[in-house]
Design an enzyme around this catalytic site. Structure first.
Site, PDB file in Angstrom:
ATOM      1  N   GLU A 174       0.836  -1.204   0.000  1.00 56.92           N
ATOM      2  CA  GLU A 174       0.000   0.000   0.000  1.00 56.92           C
ATOM      3  C   GLU A 174       0.875   1.260   0.000  1.00 56.92           C
ATOM      4  O   GLU A 174       0.631   2.212  -0.752  1.00 56.92           O
ATOM      5  CB  GLU A 174      -0.931  -0.012   1.225  1.00 56.92           C
ATOM      6  CG  GLU A 174      -2.043   1.004   1.140  1.00 56.92           C
ATOM      7  CD  GLU A 174      -2.999   0.958   2.335  1.00 56.92           C
ATOM      8  OE1 GLU A 174      -2.831   0.091   3.219  1.00 56.92           O
ATOM      9  OE2 GLU A 174      -3.910   1.801   2.368  1.00 56.92           O
ATOM     10  N   THR A 206      -1.896   3.867   8.363  1.00 56.30           N
ATOM     11  CA  THR A 206      -1.248   5.035   7.762  1.00 56.30           C
ATOM     12  C   THR A 206       0.116   4.613   7.237  1.00 56.30           C
ATOM     13  O   THR A 206       0.770   3.742   7.818  1.00 56.30           O
ATOM     14  CB  THR A 206      -1.159   6.199   8.783  1.00 56.30           C
ATOM     15  OG1 THR A 206      -0.709   7.361   8.091  1.00 56.30           O
ATOM     16  CG2 THR A 206      -0.215   5.914   9.933  1.00 56.30           C
TER      17      THR A 206
HETATM   18  N1  LIG Z   1     -14.794  14.079   3.458  1.00 57.86           N
HETATM   19  C1  LIG Z   1     -14.197  13.136   4.182  1.00 57.86           C
HETATM   20  C2  LIG Z   1     -14.088  11.816   3.706  1.00 57.86           C
HETATM   21  C3  LIG Z   1     -13.428  10.887   4.501  1.00 57.86           C
HETATM   22  N2  LIG Z   1     -12.943  11.244   5.702  1.00 57.86           N
HETATM   23  C4  LIG Z   1     -12.231  10.280   6.546  1.00 57.86           C
HETATM   24  O1  LIG Z   1     -11.058   9.880   5.888  1.00 57.86           O
HETATM   25  C5  LIG Z   1     -10.758   8.537   6.234  1.00 57.86           C
HETATM   26  C6  LIG Z   1     -10.807   7.704   5.001  1.00 57.86           C
HETATM   27  O2  LIG Z   1      -9.675   7.806   4.289  1.00 57.86           O
HETATM   28  P1  LIG Z   1      -9.517   6.734   3.125  1.00 57.86           P
HETATM   29  O3  LIG Z   1      -8.220   6.962   2.458  1.00 57.86           O
HETATM   30  O4  LIG Z   1     -10.725   6.655   2.303  1.00 57.86           O
HETATM   31  O5  LIG Z   1      -9.361   5.432   4.061  1.00 57.86           O
HETATM   32  P2  LIG Z   1      -9.760   3.940   3.821  1.00 57.86           P
HETATM   33  O6  LIG Z   1      -9.276   3.528   2.469  1.00 57.86           O
HETATM   34  O7  LIG Z   1     -11.197   3.727   4.076  1.00 57.86           O
HETATM   35  O8  LIG Z   1      -8.944   3.274   4.994  1.00 57.86           O
HETATM   36  P3  LIG Z   1      -7.699   2.267   4.967  1.00 57.86           P
HETATM   37  O9  LIG Z   1      -6.802   2.710   3.856  1.00 57.86           O
HETATM   38  O10 LIG Z   1      -7.075   2.448   6.309  1.00 57.86           O
HETATM   39  O11 LIG Z   1      -8.260   0.919   4.752  1.00 57.86           O
HETATM   40  C7  LIG Z   1     -11.866   8.049   7.136  1.00 57.86           C
HETATM   41  O12 LIG Z   1     -11.404   8.152   8.452  1.00 57.86           O
HETATM   42  C8  LIG Z   1     -12.981   9.002   6.863  1.00 57.86           C
HETATM   43  O13 LIG Z   1     -13.784   9.171   8.001  1.00 57.86           O
HETATM   44  C9  LIG Z   1     -13.038  12.539   6.147  1.00 57.86           C
HETATM   45  O14 LIG Z   1     -12.564  12.845   7.239  1.00 57.86           O
HETATM   46  N3  LIG Z   1     -13.682  13.482   5.391  1.00 57.86           N
END
Ligand SMILES: Nc1ccn([C@@H]2O[C@H](COP(=O)(O)OP(=O)(O)OP(=O)(O)O)[C@@H](O)[C@H]2O)c(=O)n1
Length: 500
Positions: A174, A206
């Site tokens: 990742e 992260t």
């Molecule tokens: N407008 C937004 C959209 C998303 N988020 C937050 O950003 C994070 C999601 O980031 P993302 O890269 O989409 O993470 P995931 O792929 O879901 O998580 P991971 O890579 O850890 O599996 C989440 O905590 C979500 O609550 C946010 O704060 N504001």
């Protein structure tokens, strides 16, 4: 009469040879210009496509990439054509009802069917990569994780694309593919330019990835990824911290504050006057905190806010272990990390949070940003809701924690200082394509970044045709001038008009 004749005499265009040469010359030029024109006309581009589903912990997103069909092996040409956010939560949240993980993808997959031309469907590769949410589910309950994958595979295979499989990416993949994406989109790889580091903040993990100066990979081989791209060698440092994505970090912060099982906590990471009731079982239902669940606790606790940045930083610091380090240098939790180096692109939740707080303008110093977040945290909850009536309350309530977490992670976790922090850019996309691991993953699986540079002809084809045209034109002018200049010494006697 004689004056007319004299004029005819003096006008070289009346010489048959000159006329023939001129006609041939004009035909040659017209032919050349036509050929060059046809060759260089904007042709109808044929594209190929690739689809990647990013099954994250908080949600799933589908990305469609396209590139000119004749340039499979070239650089800087692959771009994001379309993206689709899957409604609902990430696939790991469907552990109890796995079929729903599959059906949740239907709408975005149907969109993909419309976006990719039908005649390309069968040859369009389709990949699904799952990240930290599924990593955690797999650790916690392998059977449930397998069932979710079964359901997802079944759903994806119903579509007419060339399905290439669904799997969990390692944290290292990742991080490394996120770095490839950022540097590919910035055209740094093909040109062999100094690379940009990549900082990715997800919901559950992260990643930090960069090419350090004088990097001894033997110190911690598990953090090293070697690449050969376009003839250049890269020794990339990368690390993924599971549980340190922003949602799991918040769980850990709440777990820290509820470790004795109280009925209420006053949380410095939430706004003054904020108050909700939370359930202990729900909070501790994650491998990131489950072992810390207090033995004795009520069903719920009242979570109120205090809005104190410095105290919030104290809570967040307690999530990191800075004590043990068996290497020359560590970030936290005993993980090797060389000093950060060069510019960085920070994306995903780094961008969402900093963009919400209006802190993505690169000219702001670390001190200004810190003061802004501190001030934001101390703003009462009612006031915040009034200023941002359209923002989802769950997200809104968490931006104080998230902003403080990001600053603490970067400065105390990864050791960015005032100077190096100023080299971080908070980005969502580069040249229209989202920053994230998906593009790098597809480039790798489709072998679209060659290890070696290709030998290319010295001139592009269009340039070659243009140069030939100019040279022929010059030659024609020279020949014409040459013929005209000899006109005066051509034997005149035979051509002398006979006056009867
Ligand atoms: N407008 C937004 C959209 C998303 N988020 C937050 O950003 C994070 C999601 O980031 P993302 O890269 O989409 O993470 P995931 O792929 O879901 O998580 P991971 O890579 O850890 O599996 C989440 O905590 C979500 O609550 C946010 O704060 N504001």
């Amino acid at each position: 009469m004689s004056a007319q004749r004299e004029m005819k005499e003096k006008n070289p265009w009346h010489k048959p040879l000159t006329i023939i040469i001129t006609v041939i010359g004009v035909i040659a030029i017209v032919a050349l210009v036509t050929v060059a024109g046809l060759q260089n006309r904007p042709v109808f581009q044929k594209y190929k496509y690739g689809i990647v589903l990013d099954a994250g912990s908080s949600h799933t997103a589908l990305y469609i990439y396209k590139w000119p069909a004749e340039k499979d092996n070239n650089t800087g040409r692959i771009e994001q054509k379309h993206s689709c956010k899957v409604k609902g939560k990430g696939i790991s949240s469907y552990a109890a009802v796995p079929e729903k993980a599959g059906t949740s993808l239907t709408e975005c997959m149907q969109e993909a069917e419309m976006q990719v031309p039908a005649w390309r469907h069968q040859e369009t590769p389709l990949y699904l990569g799952a990240t930290a949410g599924m990593r955690l589910l797999n650790m916690e309950n392998k059977v449930a994780s397998d069932k979710v994958f079964e359901a997802v595979e079944k759903a994806l295979q119903r579509f007419p694309f060339s399905y290439q499989g669904a799997r969990i990416l390692s944290g290292q993949e990742e991080g490394a593919f996120g770095w490839v994406t950022v540097n590919y989109l910035d055209d740094r790889l093909k040109q062999g330019l100094q690379t940009t580091g990549a900082l990715d903040l997800g919901g559950a993990s992260t990643q930090i990835s960069f090419v350090p100066h004088e990097y001894d990979i033997s110190e911690s081989p598990s953090n090293a990824v070697a690449f050969q791209l376009y003839g250049n060698y890269y020794n990339l440092y990368t690390h993924s911290f599971l549980c340190y994505g922003k949602d799991q970090a918040l769980r850990m912060a709440l777990a820290h504050q509820t470790r004795s099982g109280p009925i209420a906590i006053s949380d410095p990471c939430f706004h003054p006057d904020y108050s909700v009731t939370r359930n202990y079982n729900t909070l501790y239902d994650s491998p990131c905190v489950s072992e810390r669940k207090p033995k004795v606790a009520p069903l719920n606790f009242t979570h109120t806010g205090e809005g104190n940045f410095l105290q919030c930083q104290e809570v967040i610091r307690s999530l990191f272990n800075f004590k043990s380090c068996k290497y020359s240098k560590c970030s936290f939790n005993g993980i090797f990390q060389p000093p950060v180096q060069g510019s960085f692109g920070a994306f995903s939740a780094y961008y969402f949070v900093m963009n919400f707080l209006n802190l993505t303008d690169g000219s702001m110093s670390l001190e200004t940003i810190t003061n802004y977040v501190a001030n934001y945290c101390s703003t009462p909850w009612d006031q915040i809701k009034k200023v941002y009536p359209d923002i989802n309350e769950k997200y809104l309530a968490e931006y104080c924690f998230s902003g403080t977490y990001i600053l603490t992670l970067l400065t105390e976790g990864y050791n960015f200082n005032t100077e190096t922090f100023s080299k971080i850019k908070f980005i969502k996309e580069i040249k229209g394509s989202d920053a994230g691991w998906t593009l790098g993953y597809m480039l790798n699986l489709t072998n679209m970044i060659p290890a070696e540079t290709k030998d290319s002809p010295p001139l592009p084809h269009a340039g070659y045709v243009s140069i030939v045209t100019v040279i022929v034109l010059l030659l024609f002018i020279l020949v014409t001038l040459f013929i005209l200049s000899f006109r005066s010494i051509w034997p005149k006697c035979s051509k002398e008009p006979q006056i009867v």
